[in-house]
Enzyme design. Structure first.
Site, PDB file in Angstrom:
ATOM      1  N   SER A   1     -25.067  13.476 -41.947  1.00  0.00           N
ATOM      2  CA  SER A   1     -23.996  12.749 -41.265  1.00  0.00           C
ATOM      3  C   SER A   1     -23.721  13.327 -39.872  1.00  0.00           C
ATOM      4  CB  SER A   1     -22.721  12.820 -42.104  1.00  0.00           C
ATOM      5  OG  SER A   1     -22.354  14.172 -42.287  1.00  0.00           O
TER       6      SER A   1
ATOM      7  N   HIS B   1     -23.001  21.271 -44.080  1.00  0.00           N
ATOM      8  CA  HIS B   1     -22.185  21.764 -42.965  1.00  0.00           C
ATOM      9  C   HIS B   1     -21.664  23.186 -43.241  1.00  0.00           C
ATOM     10  CE1 HIS B   1     -22.042  17.625 -41.478  1.00  0.00           C
ATOM     11  NE2 HIS B   1     -21.338  18.020 -40.435  1.00  0.00           N
TER      12      HIS B   1
HETATM   13  N1  DGL Z   1     -23.310  17.602 -44.470  1.00  0.00           N
HETATM   14  C1  DGL Z   1     -22.983  16.624 -45.444  1.00  0.00           C
HETATM   15  C2  DGL Z   1     -23.063  17.156 -46.832  1.00  0.00           C
HETATM   16  O1  DGL Z   1     -23.912  17.990 -47.043  1.00  0.00           O
HETATM   17  C3  DGL Z   1     -21.951  15.607 -45.181  1.00  0.00           C
HETATM   18  C4  DGL Z   1     -20.585  16.008 -44.862  1.00  0.00           C
HETATM   19  C5  DGL Z   1     -19.748  14.788 -44.559  1.00  0.00           C
HETATM   20  O2  DGL Z   1     -20.194  14.008 -43.722  1.00  0.00           O
HETATM   21  O3  DGL Z   1     -18.685  14.622 -45.159  1.00  0.00           O
HETATM   22  O4  DGL Z   1     -22.367  16.766 -47.731  1.00  0.00           O
END
Ligand code: DGL
Length: 264
Positions: free
Chosen positions: A11, A186
């Site tokens: 994302s 993230h």
């Molecule tokens: N980096 C993503 C994950 O691993 C998405 C985080 C998001 O967009 O809420 O879940």
């Protein structure tokens, strides 16, 4: 040999952890990265919306002739991948299975924590795998972490990120988990702050495990490239913030192009 690129998407910035690992493990590969910065976060959205976004992300990468795609996103891997993967002829990989296996090997007391987005924790996918592996687990949604990372609050001593870590991670301390899985890609970006709040634990980074597994699969299938490696970055919003934060995270300057993801 297969010199077609590897597609990686998330994302936003989270999937850069997978890019960093793939560059180390497979320096001859061309990587096409898509960060859906115009629609981040995914983790607060419904399963149907996450599946729609994931399909579009894969189609965009397919338009670049990729040989495989890795959903470098815990949310897509937990909520969408099983449902959409048969719609595509190329192999789609996620970040859940290898991280769960790694945590089962790493835990000493059999207590594993999963931190992730609301969608990932609601899916219970990690927890089911950990139960089958014989571990006790606790899942904690930490939705604010994604915004903190996307807004650049990534210094290990950042007071906002530290306060959010203390609030969200308190149940993990009480549960006594010795192995937290950073179940959203993230989160490794703020892993130093997380480790300050949870000292003495071994954090599992799904990006590292997924990249290792993909490298092994491509190698076993004779699908590695012998060309010279490179990365192209695409985003769905104005690229400036992505470029600035990617540069801090990857330690090198990146260029990124904005694309219209709704067309795919
Ligand atoms: N980096 C993503 C994950 O691993 C998405 C985080 C998001 O967009 O809420 O879940």
């Amino acid at each position: 040999m297969d010199s077609r690129p590897i597609g990686v998407f998330d994302s936003g910035l989270g999937g850069l952890g997978v890019v960093r690992e793939l560059k180390k493990l497979l320096p001859n590969e061309k990587i096409i990265y898509f960060g859906d910065t115009g629609r981040v976060p995914y983790g607060t959205r419904s399963p149907d919306t996450i599946k729609k976004y994931a399909r579009q992300d894969v189609r965009f990468l397919l338009s670049h002739g990729v040989k495989t795609v890795i959903a470098a996103c815990g949310t897509v891997s937990s909520v969408a991948l099983d449902d959409i993967k048969d719609e595509f002829t190329l192999p789609l990989f996620g970040v859940v299975n290898d991280a769960a296996d790694c945590s089962l090997h790493a835990t000493k007391n059999g207590k594993i924590a999963v931190i992730g987005t609301e969608a990932t924790i609601s899916s219970g996918v990690f927890e089911k795998k950990l139960k089958i592996g014989g571990a006790d687990s606790i899942g904690v949604a930490c939705p604010l972490f994604v915004s903190l990372v996307e807004c650049g609050f990534i210094d290990e001593n950042d007071p906002c990120t530290m306060a959010a870590c203390k609030k969200y991670l308190a149940p993990i301390k009480s549960f006594g988990a010795d192995t937290p899985i950073l179940g959203c890609t993230h989160f490794p970006i703020i892993s130093k702050t997380i480790s300050k709040v949870l000292p003495g634990v071994v954090t599992i980074d799904p990006s590292k495990e997924a990249a290792r597994s993909l490298a092994a699969t491509l190698s076993a299938g004779g699908m590695l490239s012998s060309a010279s490696g490179s990365v192209e970055y695409y985003v769905s919003d104005e690229p400036r913030r992505f470029k600035d934060l990617a540069q801090i995270f990857l330690g090198e300057e990146v260029t990124a192009e904005k694309i219209e993801i709704e067309k795919y």
